[in-house]
Design a protein around this motif. Structure first.
Motif, PDB file in Angstrom:
ATOM      1  N   UNK A   1      -0.019  10.280   4.818  1.00 57.55           N
ATOM      2  CA  UNK A   1      -1.313   9.818   4.202  1.00 57.55           C
ATOM      3  C   UNK A   1      -1.766   8.348   4.047  1.00 57.55           C
ATOM      4  N   UNK A   2      -0.915   7.595   4.757  1.00 62.58           N
ATOM      5  CA  UNK A   2      -1.399   6.169   5.070  1.00 62.58           C
ATOM      6  C   UNK A   2      -1.118   5.584   3.843  1.00 62.58           C
ATOM      7  N   UNK A   3      -0.201   6.033   2.963  1.00 62.68           N
ATOM      8  CA  UNK A   3       0.157   5.379   1.855  1.00 62.68           C
ATOM      9  C   UNK A   3       1.617   4.840   1.879  1.00 62.68           C
ATOM     10  N   UNK A   4       2.231   4.205   0.763  1.00 67.12           N
ATOM     11  CA  UNK A   4       3.571   3.529   1.039  1.00 67.12           C
ATOM     12  C   UNK A   4       4.268   3.550  -0.138  1.00 67.12           C
ATOM     13  N   UNK A   5       5.512   3.659  -0.281  1.00 67.69           N
ATOM     14  CA  UNK A   5       6.358   3.214  -1.173  1.00 67.69           C
ATOM     15  C   UNK A   5       6.665   1.733  -1.567  1.00 67.69           C
ATOM     16  N   UNK A   6       6.366   1.247  -2.462  1.00 67.95           N
ATOM     17  CA  UNK A   6       6.514  -0.299  -2.922  1.00 67.95           C
ATOM     18  C   UNK A   6       7.758  -0.524  -3.632  1.00 67.95           C
ATOM     19  N   UNK A   7       8.252   0.378  -4.430  1.00 65.59           N
ATOM     20  CA  UNK A   7       9.529  -0.036  -5.210  1.00 65.59           C
ATOM     21  C   UNK A   7       9.869   1.427  -5.732  1.00 65.59           C
ATOM     22  N   UNK A   8      11.528   1.043  -5.835  1.00 62.02           N
ATOM     23  CA  UNK A   8      12.088   2.343  -6.363  1.00 62.02           C
ATOM     24  C   UNK A   8      13.452   1.803  -7.291  1.00 62.02           C
TER      25      UNK A   8
END
Length: 384
Positions: A267-274
């Motif tokens: 979906x052209x999104x991204x994880x930035x932190x976990x």
């Protein structure tokens, strides 16, 4: 009913698939979710050795035990809890309702834990830790979805066919994701408690509208429901440590989360932190080194520095930067694959519940503020 002669070993099951054992007046039972008991040995009318065994070997020695005792007549039962060559990790607790637990006295002798328990016809539960079982997660998830913007979604099945659920907060316009993972290792209850308190703080007690208007959140609170059900020490039912399978994705449980991550990427999104919640002997926050080449370079270091002033002085915040290439650890996988920071959030086995909740609540509040203060472009790794 089994009525063994004193000193004769009674085999109940193998490798911690617990059932029950009945003696003349006294019964032990672990035939329920998260029960942990392998076999029983009677030494006298009121003296027993209860053996607990890992699901397989080799394994991280985290001996889990959970069983109930009842007696036809009121008496005091002397029990030695034996985990073979594995030293005890968890202090024994007693409960009459399966929800409220209190510590009980014990001694160690020859590597076994010895306790004395007053019993009658009402079952008494003895447990390594407070119980958070699969049904507890179902009820908790229902409460959270009723009170918040979170939606429950089944993202996969465990090896034995149990549902692996995610709770998802998402808005179409949001492109950045926070990932919260829990219960990769079944007996790590203080980490599980921290997870529940953190999520409730983020979405109920201290919900930040500005944060939720910018960030999507993926919560997977119970990664290893099979291991929880069977009272495992560490692994899933295929003998795999799930926190050594990231990037390999050989197991149904990690594949389920990987599938959702792929949806985010597609979906052209991204994880930035976990954050990945666990338990160990001390309260420790395992981070990636600030010079590892992640974005933003100092995010975890600054986040924990911001958190410290919000914690009571009796809590020691221990940060442990480090990398472990090729081991299949979640934070390492996220660093290598997506160039982002994440933290393995470890609560001490014996950290009081009040402290666990306090730290988690503050950690959620501070993280929302820290992520909001970080511009979207700062979360994108730019090679030099």
């Amino acid at each position: 009913m089994i009525k063994p002669i004193f000193g004769i070993l009674v085999l109940i099951s193998s490798l911690n698939t617990a059932i029950a054992c009945d003696f003349k007046d006294i019964s032990f039972d672990a035939n329920y979710d998260q029960g942990g008991l392998a076999r029983c040995e009677q030494l006298s009318e009121t003296e027993f050795i209860l053996h607990i065994e890992p699901e397989d070997t080799p394994i991280n020695p985290s001996p889990w035990y959970n069983f109930t005792i009842s007696s036809k007549v009121a008496t005091t039962v002397s029990i030695a809890i034996s985990a073979g060559d594995a030293r005890p990790r968890y202090l024994p607790k007693r409960s009459l309702d399966g929800s409220t637990f209190e510590a009980i006295p014990f001694t160690l002798k020859d590597g076994d834990m010895h306790i004395a328990v007053e019993v009658n016809q009402q079952p008494v539960m003895i447990s390594a830790q407070q119980v958070i079982d699969n049904e507890d997660y179902v009820q908790w998830q229902q409460t959270l979805t009723e009170k918040t913007s979170l939606l429950q979604r089944e993202i996969g099945k465990s090896t034995e066919g149990r549902s692996i659920y995610a709770l998802v907060h998402s808005k179409p316009e949001n492109k950045e994701w926070l990932l919260l993972i829990g219960r990769q290792h079944p007996p790590e209850i203080s980490g599980a408690q921290a997870y529940l308190a953190f999520a409730q703080a983020m979405f109920i007690e201290h919900a930040n509208e500005s944060f939720l208007n910018r960030f999507n959140v993926l919560l997977v609170p119970n990664m290893n429901p099979d291991g929880v059900a069977h009272g495992h020490w560490r692994h899933n039912v295929k003998g795999t440590d799930l926190n050594r399978d990231w990037g390999k994705f050989t197991q149904a449980e990690t594949q389920a989360v990987y599938g959702f991550i792929n949806e985010i990427i597609q979906a052209e999104q991204r994880i930035v932190f976990a954050l990945d919640f666990h338990s160990t002997q001390q309260d420790i926050f395992y981070t990636m080194p600030s010079d590892y080449g992640l974005a933003p370079a100092l995010f975890s270091e600054e986040y924990l520095a911001d958190l410290k002033p919000h914690l009571v002085s009796s809590f020691t915040l221990r940060e442990r930067p480090g990398s472990s290439p090729g081991r299949g650890v979640l934070k390492q996988y996220l660093a290598d694959e997506f160039k982002i920071h994440s933290i393995t959030y470890e609560m001490g086995d014996n950290t009081p519940l009040e402290m666990v909740n306090h730290v988690a609540t503050q950690a959620a509040k501070v993280l929302q503020n820290k992520m909001l203060a970080t511009p979207p472009e700062a979360f994108i790794f730019k090679p030099e």
